[in-house]
Design an enzyme around this catalytic site. Structure first.
Site, PDB file in Angstrom:
ATOM      1  N   GLY A   9      40.101  36.332  -4.383  1.00 17.49           N
ATOM      2  CA  GLY A   9      39.772  37.756  -4.197  1.00 17.49           C
ATOM      3  C   GLY A   9      39.432  38.424  -5.511  1.00 17.49           C
ATOM      4  O   GLY A   9      39.776  39.577  -5.737  1.00 17.49           O
ATOM      5  N   ASN A  78      45.623  36.443  -5.270  1.00 12.02           N
ATOM      6  CA  ASN A  78      45.432  37.897  -5.201  1.00 12.02           C
ATOM      7  C   ASN A  78      44.754  38.332  -3.905  1.00 12.02           C
ATOM      8  O   ASN A  78      44.940  39.462  -3.457  1.00 12.02           O
ATOM      9  CB  ASN A  78      44.591  38.316  -6.419  1.00 12.02           C
ATOM     10  CG  ASN A  78      43.985  39.690  -6.272  1.00 12.02           C
ATOM     11  OD1 ASN A  78      44.663  40.693  -6.444  1.00 12.02           O
ATOM     12  ND2 ASN A  78      42.701  39.759  -5.930  1.00 12.02           N
ATOM     13  N   SER A 141      53.532  43.463  -2.915  1.00 10.14           N
ATOM     14  CA  SER A 141      53.313  44.895  -2.745  1.00 10.14           C
ATOM     15  C   SER A 141      54.638  45.631  -2.665  1.00 10.14           C
ATOM     16  O   SER A 141      55.627  45.089  -2.159  1.00 10.14           O
ATOM     17  CB  SER A 141      52.526  45.179  -1.461  1.00 10.14           C
ATOM     18  OG  SER A 141      52.475  46.573  -1.221  1.00 10.14           O
ATOM     19  N   TYR A 151      51.815  44.469   7.411  1.00  7.67           N
ATOM     20  CA  TYR A 151      51.386  44.275   6.015  1.00  7.67           C
ATOM     21  C   TYR A 151      52.615  44.122   5.109  1.00  7.67           C
ATOM     22  O   TYR A 151      52.713  43.165   4.327  1.00  7.67           O
ATOM     23  CB  TYR A 151      50.522  45.457   5.567  1.00  7.67           C
ATOM     24  CG  TYR A 151      50.166  45.401   4.093  1.00  7.67           C
ATOM     25  CD1 TYR A 151      49.343  44.395   3.596  1.00  7.67           C
ATOM     26  CD2 TYR A 151      50.679  46.339   3.196  1.00  7.67           C
ATOM     27  CE1 TYR A 151      49.039  44.331   2.239  1.00  7.67           C
ATOM     28  CE2 TYR A 151      50.374  46.289   1.848  1.00  7.67           C
ATOM     29  CZ  TYR A 151      49.553  45.279   1.381  1.00  7.67           C
ATOM     30  OH  TYR A 151      49.253  45.216   0.038  1.00  7.67           O
ATOM     31  N   ALA A 153      55.595  43.287   6.003  1.00  6.65           N
ATOM     32  CA  ALA A 153      56.296  42.054   6.380  1.00  6.65           C
ATOM     33  C   ALA A 153      55.621  40.840   5.746  1.00  6.65           C
ATOM     34  O   ALA A 153      56.290  39.902   5.286  1.00  6.65           O
ATOM     35  CB  ALA A 153      56.329  41.918   7.898  1.00  6.65           C
ATOM     36  N   LYS A 155      53.958  40.729   2.926  1.00  9.04           N
ATOM     37  CA  LYS A 155      54.234  40.689   1.484  1.00  9.04           C
ATOM     38  C   LYS A 155      55.698  40.334   1.214  1.00  9.04           C
ATOM     39  O   LYS A 155      56.004  39.680   0.215  1.00  9.04           O
ATOM     40  CB  LYS A 155      53.859  42.024   0.844  1.00  9.04           C
ATOM     41  CG  LYS A 155      52.359  42.360   0.879  1.00  9.04           C
ATOM     42  CD  LYS A 155      51.522  41.384   0.061  1.00  9.04           C
ATOM     43  CE  LYS A 155      50.118  41.932  -0.199  1.00  9.04           C
ATOM     44  NZ  LYS A 155      49.261  40.965  -0.934  1.00  9.04           N
ATOM     45  N   ILE A 184      47.713  51.479  -6.559  1.00  2.35           N
ATOM     46  CA  ILE A 184      46.743  51.175  -7.620  1.00  2.35           C
ATOM     47  C   ILE A 184      45.403  51.814  -7.246  1.00  2.35           C
ATOM     48  O   ILE A 184      44.864  51.532  -6.155  1.00  2.35           O
ATOM     49  CB  ILE A 184      46.566  49.646  -7.781  1.00  2.35           C
ATOM     50  CG1 ILE A 184      47.909  48.943  -8.020  1.00  2.35           C
ATOM     51  CG2 ILE A 184      45.576  49.345  -8.912  1.00  2.35           C
ATOM     52  CD1 ILE A 184      48.646  49.344  -9.281  1.00  2.35           C
TER      53      ILE A 184
HETATM   54  P1  NDP Z   1      40.530  45.042  -2.999  1.00  6.77           P
HETATM   55  O1  NDP Z   1      40.253  45.231  -1.547  1.00  6.77           O
HETATM   56  O2  NDP Z   1      39.632  45.683  -3.977  1.00  6.77           O
HETATM   57  O3  NDP Z   1      40.627  43.483  -3.348  1.00  6.77           O
HETATM   58  C1  NDP Z   1      40.950  42.487  -2.426  1.00  6.77           C
HETATM   59  C2  NDP Z   1      40.018  41.308  -2.690  1.00  6.77           C
HETATM   60  O4  NDP Z   1      40.427  40.201  -1.895  1.00  6.77           O
HETATM   61  C3  NDP Z   1      38.581  41.633  -2.315  1.00  6.77           C
HETATM   62  O5  NDP Z   1      37.743  41.242  -3.391  1.00  6.77           O
HETATM   63  C4  NDP Z   1      38.316  40.765  -1.078  1.00  6.77           C
HETATM   64  O6  NDP Z   1      36.964  40.330  -1.099  1.00  6.77           O
HETATM   65  C5  NDP Z   1      39.295  39.626  -1.281  1.00  6.77           C
HETATM   66  N1  NDP Z   1      39.774  39.018  -0.040  1.00  6.77           N
HETATM   67  C6  NDP Z   1      40.410  39.614   0.973  1.00  6.77           C
HETATM   68  N2  NDP Z   1      40.669  38.733   1.944  1.00  6.77           N
HETATM   69  C7  NDP Z   1      40.187  37.544   1.515  1.00  6.77           C
HETATM   70  C8  NDP Z   1      40.138  36.241   2.076  1.00  6.77           C
HETATM   71  N3  NDP Z   1      40.628  35.993   3.301  1.00  6.77           N
HETATM   72  N4  NDP Z   1      39.586  35.245   1.359  1.00  6.77           N
HETATM   73  C9  NDP Z   1      39.055  35.500   0.135  1.00  6.77           C
HETATM   74  N5  NDP Z   1      39.069  36.702  -0.439  1.00  6.77           N
HETATM   75  C10 NDP Z   1      39.623  37.709   0.253  1.00  6.77           C
HETATM   76  O7  NDP Z   1      42.006  45.588  -3.215  1.00  6.77           O
HETATM   77  P2  NDP Z   1      43.079  45.289  -4.370  1.00  6.77           P
HETATM   78  O8  NDP Z   1      42.424  44.829  -5.599  1.00  6.77           O
HETATM   79  O9  NDP Z   1      43.951  46.454  -4.414  1.00  6.77           O
HETATM   80  O10 NDP Z   1      43.905  44.090  -3.691  1.00  6.77           O
HETATM   81  C11 NDP Z   1      44.349  42.959  -4.413  1.00  6.77           C
HETATM   82  C12 NDP Z   1      45.757  42.611  -3.950  1.00  6.77           C
HETATM   83  O11 NDP Z   1      46.633  43.670  -4.331  1.00  6.77           O
HETATM   84  C13 NDP Z   1      45.912  42.455  -2.440  1.00  6.77           C
HETATM   85  O12 NDP Z   1      46.697  41.329  -2.159  1.00  6.77           O
HETATM   86  C14 NDP Z   1      46.628  43.729  -2.024  1.00  6.77           C
HETATM   87  O13 NDP Z   1      47.390  43.552  -0.859  1.00  6.77           O
HETATM   88  C15 NDP Z   1      47.479  43.997  -3.248  1.00  6.77           C
HETATM   89  N6  NDP Z   1      47.971  45.369  -3.423  1.00  6.77           N
HETATM   90  C16 NDP Z   1      47.127  46.420  -3.672  1.00  6.77           C
HETATM   91  C17 NDP Z   1      47.629  47.697  -3.858  1.00  6.77           C
HETATM   92  C18 NDP Z   1      46.758  48.886  -4.119  1.00  6.77           C
HETATM   93  O14 NDP Z   1      47.274  50.036  -4.129  1.00  6.77           O
HETATM   94  N7  NDP Z   1      45.462  48.739  -4.358  1.00  6.77           N
HETATM   95  C19 NDP Z   1      49.068  47.952  -3.806  1.00  6.77           C
HETATM   96  C20 NDP Z   1      49.877  46.780  -3.562  1.00  6.77           C
HETATM   97  C21 NDP Z   1      49.330  45.548  -3.392  1.00  6.77           C
HETATM   98  P3  NDP Z   1      36.174  39.931   0.243  1.00  6.77           P
HETATM   99  O15 NDP Z   1      36.392  41.056   1.216  1.00  6.77           O
HETATM  100  O16 NDP Z   1      34.767  39.790  -0.210  1.00  6.77           O
HETATM  101  O17 NDP Z   1      36.756  38.644   0.698  1.00  6.77           O
END
Ligand code: NDP
Length: 247
Positions: A9, A78, A141, A151, A153, A155, A184
């Site tokens: 990701g 991630n 998270s 969600y 659960a 994490k 974030i």
């Molecule tokens: P984003 O949505 O910007 O990033 C998530 C990334 O993961 C995207 O680039 C997405 O790209 C990729 N992704 C999602 N599902 C898949 C999959 N099945 N296979 C491959 N890639 C995948 O959000 P964040 O940067 O915030 O999220 C990053 C992590 O941080 C996540 O795990 C989220 O749960 C966690 N998080 C974020 C918080 C926040 O406030 N932003 C708070 C707490 C935790 P694509 O859709 O192209 O696959």
């Protein structure tokens, strides 16, 4: 010597900031995601390698293995997010009839797939390639401690599963930890579901009086992957500006 870092990701948000951080340190960085465009944009800007992969799908994952190096020093699980935002429905509402139960099960499983199974599958697929002295870092998270349905659960499950992983990898000198962000900003996480009122509430809950940034999380990941952190494993490192504390 440069290390090989895989960030799932990695095309947006926290993953992108982490990829930039490691690339700037001269590491060899590979980013994955389901959409090609954000990955190739980042690759053009930074020189990281980009691979399309859905980490919830064993076949998709198996398909990219031949394109990955034989040795990976740091794996950052991630990829993820709250899939309820994409489905556009609230799984906790409804009549409780069969249709509703089917929908509820599908929505609940989607979050487990996106956040827990994806990390477990990816780690399983790459286990044999993880280098001695390396690190696995998952992104958890604050929701794991404060709720947020399936969600939260998913994490919380990630943090618990990581305990087994730490024991499994420890004898090889590989650490396994969770970085657990609070709110974030500057990511695609909330889609268009974050109201100004909710954002203000989240920021007001911090001791620092500000939203976290993707760079805040990248810094914590980099520390856990560094030589300074070789005896830190099986832990959850909260990076939330004091919105949730433990002691
Ligand atoms: P984003 O949505 O910007 O990033 C998530 C990334 O993961 C995207 O680039 C997405 O790209 C990729 N992704 C999602 N599902 C898949 C999959 N099945 N296979 C491959 N890639 C995948 O959000 P964040 O940067 O915030 O999220 C990053 C992590 O941080 C996540 O795990 C989220 O749960 C966690 N998080 C974020 C918080 C926040 O406030 N932003 C708070 C707490 C935790 P694509 O859709 O192209 O696959």
């Amino acid at each position: 010597m440069s290390r090989t870092i895989l960030i799932t990701g990695g095309g947006t948000g926290i993953g992108r900031a982490t990829a930039r951080h490691f690339a700037e340190q001269g590491e060899t960085v590979i980013v994955t995601g389901r959409r090609l465009q954000p990955l190739s944009d980042l690759a053009q800007q930074t020189g990281v390698r980009a691979l399309v992969c859905d980490h919830t799908d064993p076949q998709s994952l198996a398909g990219v293995l031949s394109a990955l190096p034989e040795q990976i020093d740091v794996l950052v699980n991630n990829a993820g997010g709250n899939t309820d935002f994409d489905s556009g429905t609230d799984p906790d509402t409804g009549a409780g009839d069969e249709m509703e139960l089917v929908r509820y099960a599908r929505a609940f499983r989607a979050n487990l797939d996106a956040n827990l199974i994806s990390a477990a599958l990816t780690t399983k697929a790459l286990d044999g390639r993880l280098a001695a002295g390396g690190a696995v870092v998952h992104i958890g998270s604050i929701a794991a401690d404060q709720g947020a349905g399936s969600y939260g659960a998913s994490k919380a499950g990630l943090a618990t599963w990581n305990l087994d992983l730490a024991r499994l990898l420890g004898p090889r000198g590989i650490t396994a930890n969770v970085v657990s962000p609070g709110y974030i900003a500057d990511t695609e996480f909330f889609r268009d579901h974050l109201t100004d009122e909710r954002r203000e509430h989240l920021v007001a809950g911090t001791a620092t009086g500000r939203a976290g940034s993707p760079a805040d999380i990248a810094g914590a990941i980099a520390f856990l992957a560094s030589p300074a952190a070789r005896h830190i494993t099986g832990q959850v490192l909260n990076v939330n500006g004091g919105a949730h504390t433990t002691r």
